[in-house]
Scaffold this motif. Sequence first.
Motif, PDB file in Angstrom:
ATOM      1  N   UNK A 142       4.928  -8.500 -15.026  1.00 17.10           N
ATOM      2  CA  UNK A 142       3.611  -7.872 -14.874  1.00 17.10           C
ATOM      3  C   UNK A 142       3.756  -6.361 -14.831  1.00 17.10           C
ATOM      4  N   UNK A 143       2.922  -5.651 -15.596  1.00 19.87           N
ATOM      5  CA  UNK A 143       2.856  -4.192 -15.504  1.00 19.87           C
ATOM      6  C   UNK A 143       1.412  -3.775 -15.269  1.00 19.87           C
ATOM      7  N   UNK A 144       1.199  -2.912 -14.256  1.00 18.80           N
ATOM      8  CA  UNK A 144      -0.129  -2.376 -13.985  1.00 18.80           C
ATOM      9  C   UNK A 144      -0.014  -0.931 -13.537  1.00 18.80           C
ATOM     10  N   UNK A 145      -1.083  -0.159 -13.791  1.00 20.91           N
ATOM     11  CA  UNK A 145      -1.072   1.243 -13.359  1.00 20.91           C
ATOM     12  C   UNK A 145      -2.164   1.531 -12.332  1.00 20.91           C
ATOM     13  N   UNK A 146      -2.774   0.477 -11.737  1.00 19.49           N
ATOM     14  CA  UNK A 146      -3.868   0.730 -10.802  1.00 19.49           C
ATOM     15  C   UNK A 146      -4.000  -0.329  -9.734  1.00 19.49           C
ATOM     16  N   UNK A 147      -4.965  -0.116  -8.856  1.00 20.70           N
ATOM     17  CA  UNK A 147      -5.307  -1.092  -7.835  1.00 20.70           C
ATOM     18  C   UNK A 147      -6.372  -2.040  -8.383  1.00 20.70           C
ATOM     19  N   UNK A 148      -6.328  -3.268  -7.931  1.00 23.31           N
ATOM     20  CA  UNK A 148      -7.300  -4.244  -8.409  1.00 23.31           C
ATOM     21  C   UNK A 148      -8.698  -3.861  -7.932  1.00 23.31           C
ATOM     22  N   UNK A 172       2.503   5.811  -6.344  1.00 27.35           N
ATOM     23  CA  UNK A 172       2.315   4.750  -5.350  1.00 27.35           C
ATOM     24  C   UNK A 172       0.945   4.771  -4.696  1.00 27.35           C
ATOM     25  N   UNK A 173       0.295   5.952  -4.641  1.00 31.60           N
ATOM     26  CA  UNK A 173      -1.036   6.044  -4.024  1.00 31.60           C
ATOM     27  C   UNK A 173      -2.090   5.329  -4.844  1.00 31.60           C
ATOM     28  N   UNK A 174      -1.799   5.036  -6.119  1.00 31.09           N
ATOM     29  CA  UNK A 174      -2.761   4.384  -7.001  1.00 31.09           C
ATOM     30  C   UNK A 174      -2.467   2.912  -7.220  1.00 31.09           C
ATOM     31  N   UNK A 175      -1.521   2.341  -6.475  1.00 23.27           N
ATOM     32  CA  UNK A 175      -1.055   0.985  -6.728  1.00 23.27           C
ATOM     33  C   UNK A 175      -1.249   0.076  -5.532  1.00 23.27           C
ATOM     34  N   UNK A 176      -1.328  -1.223  -5.800  1.00 19.33           N
ATOM     35  CA  UNK A 176      -1.354  -2.239  -4.746  1.00 19.33           C
ATOM     36  C   UNK A 176       0.073  -2.675  -4.441  1.00 19.33           C
ATOM     37  N   UNK A 177       0.892  -1.726  -4.006  1.00 21.52           N
ATOM     38  CA  UNK A 177       2.313  -1.990  -3.853  1.00 21.52           C
ATOM     39  C   UNK A 177       2.628  -3.107  -2.879  1.00 21.52           C
ATOM     40  N   UNK A 178       2.034  -3.054  -1.685  1.00 18.84           N
ATOM     41  CA  UNK A 178       2.352  -4.053  -0.668  1.00 18.84           C
ATOM     42  C   UNK A 178       1.949  -5.455  -1.121  1.00 18.84           C
ATOM     43  N   UNK A 179       0.791  -5.590  -1.755  1.00 18.51           N
ATOM     44  CA  UNK A 179       0.331  -6.900  -2.215  1.00 18.51           C
ATOM     45  C   UNK A 179       1.264  -7.459  -3.291  1.00 18.51           C
ATOM     46  N   UNK A 180       1.606  -6.607  -4.250  1.00 14.15           N
ATOM     47  CA  UNK A 180       2.433  -7.091  -5.354  1.00 14.15           C
ATOM     48  C   UNK A 180       3.866  -7.340  -4.923  1.00 14.15           C
ATOM     49  N   UNK A 181       4.364  -6.552  -3.982  1.00 13.92           N
ATOM     50  CA  UNK A 181       5.712  -6.809  -3.475  1.00 13.92           C
ATOM     51  C   UNK A 181       5.754  -8.148  -2.753  1.00 13.92           C
ATOM     52  N   UNK A 182       4.762  -8.416  -1.906  1.00 10.59           N
ATOM     53  CA  UNK A 182       4.730  -9.690  -1.182  1.00 10.59           C
ATOM     54  C   UNK A 182       4.680 -10.865  -2.155  1.00 10.59           C
TER      55      UNK A 182
END
Length: 781
Positions: A142-148, A172-182
């Motif tokens: 999966x590749x994304x450049x934004x938050x859902x 990182x401020x523009x991403x759902x990092x914690x959600x996608x990492x989990x």
Amino acid sequence: MNCFTTSPRDPVFWRYHSIFDEVQEAWHSLQDANVALVLDRSGSMSSTIPAFGITRLQAAKDAAQMFADMVDVTSGHRLGLVTFSNGPTTNLGLTGASTFSSALSSAMSSVSAGGSTSIGAGLNAGQALITGGTQPRKGIVLLTDGQENVAPMINSVNLGDTHLCAVGFASPSNLDGAKLRNLAEKQGGIWTSTQDPVELKKVFVQCFSNIFDASQAIDPIDTLPYSSPISPPTIHGAMGDDTVIFVLGWADPSVKLQLSITTPSGGVVNLGAPNVQSRIGTTWHVVRIKLPYQGERDGDWSGRAVLQPVQGFVNGFSSLAVAGTGTDAGVQLIRNQLAILCPSGCGNVLFYQHTTNDTSLLHGGGTSIYREAVMAEINRGAIGNATVTHQAADFAKLLSRSGGWDLVVYNAPGPGGAQPYDQALASLLCAGGGTKYIVSDARPVSSADDILKCAGAKRGESVTADTDKTYLTPGDSQLFPGQLQLGNPVVKDVQSYTVAGGSAQASYAGGLKGVASVAIGGGGSSSSSSSSSSSVQYFISVLAKSSVKLKPYTYINNTYVGEDFHPSFYIPAPYWPDCGFTHVSGNVTITRPLASLAALRSDPKDDNPPPVDIPTETATYPLSDDGRGGDRAAGDHHFETALEGLTKYDGEYKLHARVRLCNQRACGKLDCIIREAEHVLDVLPKAAQAQTGIKVVRQLEAAAAGGERKRSGEKRARIVITPRDEDGKFEEISEDGGEEEASYAATVSYPESGGSDSSCKRAGVAIHMYGRPKEAVVVDL
């Protein structure tokens, strides 16, 4: 163990449980796979990356195409493409590995950016695609450049047993990092992010390693100056490997790079050989070598990036000065030059070595470092059809033959005057074209100077070699090992010489320290090189189907600001070496943020928020299986270090582990391999009790409590929590974007005075961050 709702506390159970999981995963990775590339095509993907002049979407397409070129075309894998914005599109159904690369290129040509971001829709469509295939293993990149910001959301996705590698391509401020990492770690995969299109390709190499059966040994991103167009070697230590894969990546499509690879014995890897897959793209080159290659397997395999065009080499030393202990290094220099000039074989090769009675005697009847290197590669079939001559008149005729030559290797160690081939050789080299060359001419005559000039170099000062003081020192490209000692030829008038022009790749040490002795003809003449100070970013990554694999521990428990940091990596049980290692050393390089991510996080409703540059700091720490570092035998194949005071700010902490594993021979020499692994750990903001706001509204009416009427003897209260860290900042913006700070609210019911059916003398609610119950705040009701 029969009760599936209960987990035993016995650590031995978990030890064996994890081993069984690792064995199953290792077996699973050997199976054919269905893999979906799921790419974001929302409007923000049309943004141009300023330093590179390409859009995010184009960078994503390049990374995906490179991933396709890494797949073994002889395998049974099937792959497809899904793109998403407001909703998903299946752009390419599952396609066999042999045709996937070309099919993907065609499918991506019509993909354009626009719309919002529904990551969940993309994942659901990818899952549906791979579930329809028959291969036993399933994976998603999966590749994304934004938050859902459009349903379905990430937390509604069910991926079953699909392996997920999730990639963020933005700040990182523009991403759902914690959600996608989990989610990625739950699915046995990894999460990482970058804003750099060169590093994006490296991340896709990690994803390939994570999904398929390949261990990674990653070389960091480096720069290759146009003035020095051959990179230092990236060395992969093979130990029982079945396959080794070299991946070269860069970002500028106007620049052409190519891999040059040599075997552990120093031989040329012919990229056109039957057991070699070589695939060159606009900004990448992938070489897959099935081992053993011409009988070679274990040892150091070297890969170099070569900035095209490199037309040839001028060696400013007489081959008569290279003898004894310097011979091996001299031969390796010529073999590396052959590997750089002829990565795919060089179809027609002409080798000439000028001889007189004196030079023939000293070269053992024609032997020299040139002859040894050239004949070795001819016998291995690495450089094509070769014509060898020592007669000047024959050489002159051969130079002008119909059809020309792909490579001319010319060695005139001297002495001697003008020769009948001088004009023909100078004309051939000055004409350019497709003829490549390796030239050394120690004759002190003007016609020899003309040959050197046409080869792109100029003869400089003569060198009288002193056995104790004169050496060749390799340049950054390290075309020969260590220093090459030069002797003083006993033949009259034979001298080595310095060279000017071209790109220096070695220098004289001693009385002429720093003066060039090897030059590259045609090097640095790339059309994009407008300045001698220009350079191109690149990386070389190495993957191997190997008996030893290093993996990161995925983190189930959260890590909060201010807590100790425990980077941990391990060799899974199926990859434990039978005999272990006598010497082990390792380190982990950590890149940490120097500003709070939570304070900078963007609004997910903004489809194209401006990127935020978060300052970072990078440092390296020792890492070993006993936590102390150093060089010692491996114990339990687990590598960790404990770090205090590192987690000052919340955000992404990138970990890059490098472990060196060696066995000592009876003679004392160490045989070593290096394994690397990367991981991203999210450090979360930590709510401070003194700064966190807690508001209690007691005895709510029915309407305020959600329409339910209170029961007799019952009280109700609404608790509103506004978490803040020690600086008084909040974790994230509110969902509707209308409040200054984010608050969380809950309505609770409790009996008056503890109630007749309760032993409670006091009513209250304990509030704590996930995983930290001992740090709870008790709110009296």
